[in-house]
Enzyme design. Structure first.
Site, short mmCIF file in Angstrom:
data_model
loop_
_atom_site.label_atom_id
_atom_site.label_comp_id
_atom_site.label_asym_id
_atom_site.label_seq_id
_atom_site.Cartn_x
_atom_site.Cartn_y
_atom_site.Cartn_z
N ASN A 172 0.82 -1.22 0.00
CA ASN A 172 0.00 0.00 0.00
C ASN A 172 0.85 1.27 0.00
OD1 ASN A 172 0.82 -0.82 2.59
ND2 ASN A 172 -0.79 0.33 3.60
N ASP B 22 -0.17 -5.91 12.37
CA ASP B 22 -0.87 -5.11 11.35
C ASP B 22 -0.45 -3.64 11.46
OD1 ASP B 22 -2.43 -5.09 9.07
OD2 ASP B 22 -4.26 -4.58 10.12
N PHE C 220 -8.18 4.52 8.66
CA PHE C 220 -8.07 3.30 9.46
C PHE C 220 -6.59 2.99 9.71
CE2 PHE C 220 -12.20 2.56 7.33
CZ PHE C 220 -12.98 2.17 8.41
N GLY C 221 -6.28 2.46 10.91
CA GLY C 221 -4.92 1.93 11.12
C GLY C 221 -4.31 2.33 12.44
#
Length: 416
Positions: free
Chosen positions: A96, A306, A324-325
């Protein structure tokens, strides 16, 4: 590199020295001797730490660094230093980036940036071109350039036929296909787990059904095509059940869970802290219990941080617009060591992920390469900004009590 590690408890079920306190002599990057008490006639550097434990080097199968394109979030150089200080001797880096790592030269660039680092870097190539779920990317070329698996990170493959073709094609060169478990037609623009808390807080929910439908579809496809499928970061009780059943039926499937989904529930949302906005979302205590049980009985093979650094401009904003994250390399061990047996946790960070992703395992034994993580499983502390090595500080564990801390690694003939 020549070292003598003193009085280390070895945690490695594949080693004859498992659960024993030993001295470990390392010469020229290899373990030359393991014994209860070793002399140091050559005056090598000695490593002694309080309550020192040693395992095979940890491997994280889902890490995002910003470079290229989002260097303000994290560079590869600082990301690898962060991984090393957090106890990881290897990381698989998601595609990504900008541009998306969907071709041979992009994979080579990422791999080359990790050369000469203590932590080994393994690129994951994008499964589809530009991660758009329309056309397959150049999988074979990317694998030849060093990609160890293929994934559209945190983006589902909407087109079932495309995943079917990917699973069939990848068998020609024994490649591992990853499929993110979310049906976007159900999830739509949800922000958090759809449940009591989302209703109370007025936040649009992502139903557990969105994950479970996609997993059911992917398992049907795998049954039809054969091949190797890995389902990353599952988060619901029914997902565990579906994968357990598929394994029982002989399908070649594995799955992982993110550390925060094993420890935290959607009760964390109450303060609208955007660090709690993760994908898949934090679920209920029932889901957390099922995930922990899934790890303990071997249905869930791999645990990942993650790790996903997000810069302040995209994180410290209104909940609905935040990305998100969460980062997670620094907090993974301390968070999970509170809820899982040590041996199970180490297996999910070492032999299981290495075997699945085709990364070499180095058991702790004489004449083996020294690829080690050094840690203290009993050290308790509150996780704060001072414990973060990443450029971005978006940690879901800030302010939480953790138990267990990595001292560092010995890997690639280097010590961090």
């Amino acid at each position: 590199m020549n070292l003598l590690i003193k009085s280390a408890t070895i945690i490695d079920p594949s080693s004859p020295f498992h659960n024993k306190k030993q001295d470990i002599l390392i010469e020229n990057g290899k373990i030359s001797k393991i014994s209860k008490l070793l002399d140091n006639p050559n005056n090598y550097k000695e490593i002694t730490f309080e309550n020192l434990h040693v395992s095979q080097g940890w491997f994280d199968t889902s890490v995002s660094f910003g470079e290229p394109g989002f260097e303000e979030r994290e560079t590869i150089e600082n990301g690898l230093k962060t991984a090393a200080k957090s106890g990881f001797t290897a990381v698989a880096v998601n595609p990504n980036t900008y541009p998306i790592a969907d071709n041979k030269s992009a994979v080579e660039f990422i791999k080359n940036q990790g050369t000469n680092s203590a932590t080994s870097l393994y690129p994951i190539g994008s499964l589809t071109k530009k991660a758009k779920s329309e056309d397959l990317a150049e999988l074979f070329d990317m694998q030849n350039s060093g990609a160890i698996a293929f994934s559209d990170y945190n983006k589902p493959i909407d087109n079932a036929n495309l995943l079917k073709i990917a699973l069939q094609y990848a068998q020609n060169f024994d490649a591992l296909v990853l499929s993110f478990p979310q049906d976007n037609s159900i999830a739509q623009n949800g922000l958090v787990n759809e449940h009591i808390n989302s209703t109370k807080l007025g936040l649009k929910g992502i139903p557990a059904l969105a994950e479970e439908l996609q997993i059911a579809r992917d398992l049907f496809l795998l049954e039809y095509t054969g091949g190797k499928l890995h389902i990353p970061t599952i988060s619901t009780a029914k997902s565990v059940k579906l994968i357990k059943e598929a394994k029982k039926n002989g399908l070649n499937v594995t799955c992982s869970v993110a550390a925060h989904n094993l420890v935290l529930t959607d009760d964390e949302l109450v303060n609208f802290d955007s660090n709690t906005k993760v994908l898949p979302p934090l679920r209920t205590s029932k889901d957390v219990k099922a995930l922990i049980k899934g790890v303990n009985n071997g249905v869930i093979d791999i645990i990942t941080s993650d790790h996903n650094p997000i810069d302040i401009e995209h994180k410290k904003v209104e909940y609905s617009t935040a990305k998100f994250g969460t980062i997670g390399l620094e907090s993974l061990f301390g968070a999970l060591n509170k809820v899982l047996p040590l041996e199970t946790l180490i297996t999910c960070l070492t032999t299981n992920p290495k075997n699945r992703f085709g990364v070499k395992s180095s058991p702790i034994n004489e004449n083996e390469e020294a690829c080690l993580t050094l840690f203290n499983p009993d050290f308790e502390y509150e996780f704060s900004i001072n414990n973060i090595y990443s450029t971005s500080k978006n940690s879901i564990f800030l302010g939480k009590r953790l138990k267990g801390k990595a001292y560092g690694i010995i890997s690639n003939n280097k010590i961090i």
